[in-house]
Design a protein around this motif. Sequence first.
Motif, mmCIF file in Angstrom:
data_model
loop_
_atom_site.group_PDB
_atom_site.id
_atom_site.type_symbol
_atom_site.label_atom_id
_atom_site.label_comp_id
_atom_site.label_asym_id
_atom_site.label_seq_id
_atom_site.Cartn_x
_atom_site.Cartn_y
_atom_site.Cartn_z
ATOM 1 N N SER A 1 45.736 32.583 35.028
ATOM 2 C CA SER A 1 45.672 33.483 36.172
ATOM 3 C C SER A 1 45.767 34.913 35.680
ATOM 4 O O SER A 1 46.527 35.210 34.748
ATOM 5 N N GLU B 1 44.019 41.554 31.170
ATOM 6 C CA GLU B 1 44.014 40.454 32.138
ATOM 7 C C GLU B 1 45.431 39.948 32.407
ATOM 8 O O GLU B 1 45.758 39.517 33.517
ATOM 9 N N LEU C 1 44.090 39.341 36.105
ATOM 10 C CA LEU C 1 43.207 40.387 36.621
ATOM 11 C C LEU C 1 41.887 40.319 35.872
ATOM 12 O O LEU C 1 41.830 40.592 34.672
ATOM 13 N N THR D 1 50.153 41.191 38.615
ATOM 14 C CA THR D 1 49.343 40.140 39.217
ATOM 15 C C THR D 1 50.206 39.367 40.212
ATOM 16 O O THR D 1 51.435 39.423 40.170
ATOM 17 N N GLU E 1 41.406 39.012 41.230
ATOM 18 C CA GLU E 1 42.308 38.125 40.496
ATOM 19 C C GLU E 1 41.792 36.703 40.601
ATOM 20 O O GLU E 1 41.444 36.236 41.684
#
Length: 395
Positions: free
Chosen positions: A263, A210, A265, A248, A281
Amino acid sequence: MQHLKKLLKFPRILFFFIPILILLSIFIINIPAPNYPITGIDFIGSATFPTDYTFKKTPMGGLSGITYDAKKQLYYTISDDRSEKAAARFYTLKIDLSNGTLTNDKVVPLGVTTLLNESSQTFPTGTIDSEGITLTNHETVYISSEGDNLKQITPFLKEFSLSSGKVLNTLPIPNKFLPDKSRKQGVRNNLAFESLTITPNNKSLFTATENALIQDGPEAKPKVSSPCRILQYNLLTHKPEKEFLYQTEAVTPIFNFSPKFASGLSDLMALDNQGHFLSLERTFSGFGFSIALYQISLEGADDIHNIDSLLAVDINKIKPTKKELLLDLRKLNVALDNIEGLTLGSKLPDGQLSLILVSDNNFNRLQRTQILAFKLKMEPPLIRLFRRFVPNFNR
């Protein structure tokens, strides 16, 4: 005779292209589906469940991933409950898009399947944080768990029986992703394998971090992006093969008064067997959610599986995954919740594919489970090819 004369007046140059078009169309049609570019996306409705909604004596919430079973026309969605409110589990849903729209009454829970470990026991409390789910072609699902760095519980990628919920197989995770006691390498806590998808030919599985690994760079912050890794597995050998850099987006919150910011993925969806995906996202800034959908491609991206630390190399010399914004969901007239999962869904009445998104309500009474539906406008390769010769065709 008159028809023959009209036919002979047809521009002769086009007779030359007709056999070429036929041969090319045969070739293109044989490319594994869908392999079509997405030319547009339309919102077609939503459904919600309150946080206190229960199904078969379990709180139906924490929905972090979703996958579609085209043969059975059912959806399976994973809960990220860490066996705290009920045993770790996934739900079976019926989502009816037969009239081309989604409303509350069109989403019906049909079943709940408890996940069982290698000892055929439910996962003990806190030992699992299931986030992603994807369906195979042999009655199983793969599920990803982020683990818990603080408790030295490692993330995992496991295959489970669709019917019994029992673990059947575990994929090995490269050492660089595994957190160590010094906390100088590996996935960050709660920023690990949130996403999961399998290619249509069932030969490759993809997941992604992420946010960046500790040794790769910073986690996402306001105005700061994070270098994630997409990890590719060969499902014939059950071994990891390649890794790719995914950056990202750097998000600038409209209001930046809250210390809470997250914040990254949160999910991937394979569109074909050639490295084309949708990515999701999700950003929370303390004052609501920002959700963005991208079309991404691995074409030309560098394989970085031999690089243990991106901080040890010049990251600017690495070719990352290509990205193109498909939709900023803030443009919808919908109050967004914590959207974390996506899947291609059933075909709509006009033959186009649907896209389904689900939210993780965090079992928070101020949130709700949200399901969003979209129509993807996808152009077949033959039509795309024909446009090169007749630009105004069907416009």
